[in-house]
Design a protein around this motif. Structure first.
Motif, PDB file in Angstrom:
ATOM      1  N   ILE A  53      -4.947  73.295  24.441  1.00 33.65           N
ATOM      2  CA  ILE A  53      -6.251  75.093  23.899  1.00 33.65           C
ATOM      3  C   ILE A  53      -5.106  75.500  23.330  1.00 33.65           C
ATOM      4  O   ILE A  53      -6.132  75.868  21.570  1.00 33.65           O
ATOM      5  CB  ILE A  53      -6.520  75.604  24.784  1.00 33.65           C
ATOM      6  CG1 ILE A  53      -7.966  74.276  25.704  1.00 33.65           C
ATOM      7  CG2 ILE A  53      -7.279  76.939  25.228  1.00 33.65           C
ATOM      8  CD1 ILE A  53      -8.415  74.740  27.183  1.00 33.65           C
ATOM      9  N   ALA A  54      -3.924  75.711  23.280  1.00 36.84           N
ATOM     10  CA  ALA A  54      -3.932  77.105  22.483  1.00 36.84           C
ATOM     11  C   ALA A  54      -2.287  76.351  21.655  1.00 36.84           C
ATOM     12  O   ALA A  54      -2.372  77.141  20.714  1.00 36.84           O
ATOM     13  CB  ALA A  54      -3.074  77.735  23.495  1.00 36.84           C
ATOM     14  N   LYS A  63     -13.418  79.564  17.412  1.00 35.74           N
ATOM     15  CA  LYS A  63     -12.610  80.338  17.781  1.00 35.74           C
ATOM     16  C   LYS A  63     -13.532  80.722  19.113  1.00 35.74           C
ATOM     17  O   LYS A  63     -13.466  80.718  20.228  1.00 35.74           O
ATOM     18  CB  LYS A  63     -11.956  81.594  18.046  1.00 35.74           C
ATOM     19  CG  LYS A  63     -10.359  80.976  17.479  1.00 35.74           C
ATOM     20  CD  LYS A  63     -10.345  82.455  15.914  1.00 35.74           C
ATOM     21  CE  LYS A  63      -8.881  81.757  15.430  1.00 35.74           C
ATOM     22  NZ  LYS A  63      -7.821  82.725  15.250  1.00 35.74           N
ATOM     23  N   TYR A  66     -13.676  78.815  22.822  1.00 38.36           N
ATOM     24  CA  TYR A  66     -13.277  79.187  23.660  1.00 38.36           C
ATOM     25  C   TYR A  66     -12.670  80.567  24.192  1.00 38.36           C
ATOM     26  O   TYR A  66     -12.147  80.401  25.160  1.00 38.36           O
ATOM     27  CB  TYR A  66     -11.002  79.188  22.837  1.00 38.36           C
ATOM     28  CG  TYR A  66     -10.769  77.538  22.882  1.00 38.36           C
ATOM     29  CD1 TYR A  66     -10.474  76.899  23.378  1.00 38.36           C
ATOM     30  CD2 TYR A  66     -10.352  77.087  21.141  1.00 38.36           C
ATOM     31  CE1 TYR A  66     -10.702  74.784  23.008  1.00 38.36           C
ATOM     32  CE2 TYR A  66     -10.222  76.352  20.541  1.00 38.36           C
ATOM     33  CZ  TYR A  66      -9.743  74.516  21.845  1.00 38.36           C
ATOM     34  OH  TYR A  66      -9.081  73.950  20.768  1.00 38.36           O
TER      35      TYR A  66
END
Length: 106
Positions: A53-54, A63, A66
């Motif tokens: 994810i990051a 974005k 997320y």
């Protein structure tokens, strides 16, 4: 099909992630990748215990995806655990049916 495959995938690895004596307020985020063929059949491609994810490998993903994921995760699992009396909010998550874990009697 997604719900059944997700349930089976999580059940297959849940006991390895959370021992039976683990605090029930703990959670783990899995990344499940699916593909749909031309007949509409859904296939599980892979399951990731630590989805990317990051770390930048998902930089092409909007974005907001997320932001929504983290908001829903906090609302469903974290806030009700750390703030007693706060009801869990499902958000965009889909509940999976309970499945027996290894060692449970059928």
């Amino acid at each position: 099909q997604l719900q059944e495959l997700s349930t089976r995938a999580v059940a297959a690895c849940a006991s390895g992630v959370f021992p039976r004596d683990t605090d029930p307020g703990l959670f783990h985020l899995f990344g499940l990748d699916f593909v749909v063929n031309t007949d509409g059949a859904v296939k599980l491609l892979e399951a990731n215990s630590y989805p990317a994810i990051a770390n930048g490998s998902m930089s092409g993903v909007n974005k907001q995806v997320y932001t929504t994921l983290i908001r829903d995760l906090l609302s469903l699992h974290v806030l009700p655990h750390v703030q007693p009396g706060t009801p869990p909010v499902q958000g965009g998550f889909c509940p999976l049916p309970s499945v027996p874990q290894r060692g449970d009697k059928a």
